[in-house]
Design a protein around this motif. Structure first.
Motif, mmCIF file in Angstrom:
data_model
loop_
_atom_site.group_PDB
_atom_site.id
_atom_site.type_symbol
_atom_site.label_atom_id
_atom_site.label_comp_id
_atom_site.label_asym_id
_atom_site.label_seq_id
_atom_site.Cartn_x
_atom_site.Cartn_y
_atom_site.Cartn_z
ATOM 1 N N ARG A 23 1.001 -1.134 0.113
ATOM 2 C CA ARG A 23 0.026 0.100 0.152
ATOM 3 C C ARG A 23 0.823 1.266 -0.095
ATOM 4 N NH1 ARG A 23 -3.117 3.465 2.977
ATOM 5 N NH2 ARG A 23 -5.076 3.783 2.232
ATOM 6 N N PHE A 24 1.895 1.207 0.836
ATOM 7 C CA PHE A 24 2.987 2.311 0.635
ATOM 8 C C PHE A 24 4.348 2.031 0.340
ATOM 9 C CE2 PHE A 24 0.095 2.990 4.307
ATOM 10 C CZ PHE A 24 -0.737 3.940 4.142
ATOM 11 N N LEU A 25 4.262 2.166 -1.003
ATOM 12 C CA LEU A 25 5.348 1.538 -1.824
ATOM 13 C C LEU A 25 6.717 2.775 -1.728
ATOM 14 C CD1 LEU A 25 3.790 0.341 -5.007
ATOM 15 C CD2 LEU A 25 4.702 -1.006 -2.759
ATOM 16 N N MET A 26 7.742 1.998 -1.649
ATOM 17 C CA MET A 26 8.778 3.449 -1.826
ATOM 18 C C MET A 26 9.296 3.586 -3.301
ATOM 19 S SD MET A 26 12.733 2.782 -0.335
ATOM 20 C CE MET A 26 13.072 1.612 -1.230
ATOM 21 N N LEU A 27 9.175 4.846 -3.272
ATOM 22 C CA LEU A 27 9.622 5.402 -4.816
ATOM 23 C C LEU A 27 11.106 5.415 -5.054
ATOM 24 C CD1 LEU A 27 6.842 7.947 -5.544
ATOM 25 C CD2 LEU A 27 6.783 5.547 -6.271
ATOM 26 N N PRO A 28 11.612 5.455 -6.077
ATOM 27 C CA PRO A 28 13.215 5.792 -6.241
ATOM 28 C C PRO A 28 13.562 6.885 -5.669
ATOM 29 C CG PRO A 28 12.219 4.805 -8.304
ATOM 30 C CD PRO A 28 11.012 4.875 -7.688
ATOM 31 N N VAL A 29 12.990 8.111 -5.939
ATOM 32 C CA VAL A 29 13.236 9.406 -5.536
ATOM 33 C C VAL A 29 13.098 9.408 -3.865
ATOM 34 C CG1 VAL A 29 10.785 10.456 -5.339
ATOM 35 C CG2 VAL A 29 12.788 11.924 -5.813
ATOM 36 N N GLN A 30 12.287 8.704 -3.212
ATOM 37 C CA GLN A 30 12.546 8.448 -1.707
ATOM 38 C C GLN A 30 13.521 7.703 -1.311
ATOM 39 O OE1 GLN A 30 8.561 6.864 -1.774
ATOM 40 N NE2 GLN A 30 8.002 8.470 -0.037
ATOM 41 N N CYS A 31 14.067 6.741 -2.019
ATOM 42 C CA CYS A 31 15.395 6.131 -1.780
ATOM 43 C C CYS A 31 16.509 6.899 -1.859
ATOM 44 C CB CYS A 31 15.575 4.842 -2.724
ATOM 45 S SG CYS A 31 16.921 3.856 -2.267
ATOM 46 N N ARG A 32 16.581 7.733 -2.938
ATOM 47 C CA ARG A 32 17.903 8.791 -3.070
ATOM 48 C C ARG A 32 17.772 9.790 -1.937
ATOM 49 N NH1 ARG A 32 15.899 8.231 -8.367
ATOM 50 N NH2 ARG A 32 15.157 10.451 -8.172
ATOM 51 N N MET A 33 16.249 10.087 -1.536
ATOM 52 C CA MET A 33 16.225 11.423 -0.395
ATOM 53 C C MET A 33 16.764 10.703 0.980
ATOM 54 S SD MET A 33 12.415 12.995 -0.798
ATOM 55 C CE MET A 33 11.968 13.200 -2.445
ATOM 56 N N ALA A 34 16.205 9.425 1.109
ATOM 57 C CA ALA A 34 16.526 8.729 2.443
ATOM 58 C C ALA A 34 18.062 8.605 2.406
ATOM 59 C CB ALA A 34 15.845 7.472 2.433
ATOM 60 N N ARG A 35 18.519 8.035 1.406
ATOM 61 C CA ARG A 35 20.181 7.997 1.577
ATOM 62 C C ARG A 35 20.850 9.260 1.525
ATOM 63 N NH1 ARG A 35 23.748 7.670 -2.091
ATOM 64 N NH2 ARG A 35 22.281 8.054 -4.005
ATOM 65 N N ALA A 36 20.358 10.370 1.126
ATOM 66 C CA ALA A 36 20.943 11.755 1.293
ATOM 67 C C ALA A 36 20.699 12.095 2.839
ATOM 68 C CB ALA A 36 20.453 12.500 0.495
ATOM 69 N N ALA A 37 19.584 11.818 3.465
ATOM 70 C CA ALA A 37 19.318 12.285 4.969
ATOM 71 C C ALA A 37 20.304 11.559 5.922
ATOM 72 C CB ALA A 37 17.723 11.862 5.270
ATOM 73 N N LEU A 38 20.450 10.119 5.404
ATOM 74 C CA LEU A 38 21.278 9.462 6.264
ATOM 75 C C LEU A 38 22.900 9.555 6.238
ATOM 76 C CD1 LEU A 38 19.320 6.271 6.216
ATOM 77 C CD2 LEU A 38 19.406 7.726 7.976
ATOM 78 N N GLY A 39 23.157 10.392 4.940
ATOM 79 C CA GLY A 39 24.644 10.746 4.489
ATOM 80 C C GLY A 39 25.207 9.340 4.076
ATOM 81 N N LEU A 40 24.430 8.500 3.347
ATOM 82 C CA LEU A 40 25.094 7.349 2.920
ATOM 83 C C LEU A 40 25.112 7.341 1.400
ATOM 84 C CD1 LEU A 40 22.445 4.635 4.699
ATOM 85 C CD2 LEU A 40 24.715 5.172 5.154
ATOM 86 N N LYS A 41 26.346 6.792 1.095
ATOM 87 C CA LYS A 41 26.922 6.534 -0.277
ATOM 88 C C LYS A 41 26.122 5.408 -0.729
ATOM 89 C CE LYS A 41 31.309 8.491 0.487
ATOM 90 N NZ LYS A 41 32.610 8.677 0.303
ATOM 91 N N ILE A 42 25.841 5.261 -2.032
ATOM 92 C CA ILE A 42 25.401 3.903 -2.507
ATOM 93 C C ILE A 42 25.967 2.682 -2.082
ATOM 94 C CG2 ILE A 42 24.856 2.504 -4.743
ATOM 95 C CD1 ILE A 42 24.443 5.269 -5.951
#
Length: 101
Positions: A23-42
């Motif tokens: 019901r609440f799918l993660m979108l690619p843009v949300q993955c990029r945002m989340a990674r940035a918020a956490l300061g994580l590299k790919i």
């Protein structure tokens, strides 16, 4: 949202957790945002999620992945402190959990 977990029962006996994620799918843009918020590299996210860097790159570029892979990735990000905000008229997003939540 807790109430949604109890209401959502997926097709063919799928678990409540799985129905919730469908019901609440993660979108690619949300993955990029989340990674940035956490300061994580790919590579760091791939290591945390026990996935290849190619899998993360493919997802963030909008390529199709198995839903179970996306669900696993989302769970890793949630466990790292991300809260996903579904599309609600203003667009999807993410935020960091409050301390102590």
């Amino acid at each position: 949202m807790t109430q949604d977990l109890h209401i959502l029962v997926g097709k063919q006996g799928e678990s409540t957790k799985f129905a919730y994620y469908r019901r609440f799918l993660m979108l690619p843009v949300q993955c990029r945002m989340a990674r940035a918020a956490l300061g994580l590299k790919i590579a760091e996210l791939a290591d945390l999620a026990k996935m290849s860097t190619n899998t993360i790159v493919r997802f963030e570029k909008g390529k199709e992945l198995k839903q179970s892979t996306i669900d696993d990735l989302r769970l890793v990000l949630e466990n790292a402190g991300i809260v996903f905000i579904p599309e609600n008229g203003d667009g999807p997003g993410v935020r960091l959990k409050k301390s102590g939540s």
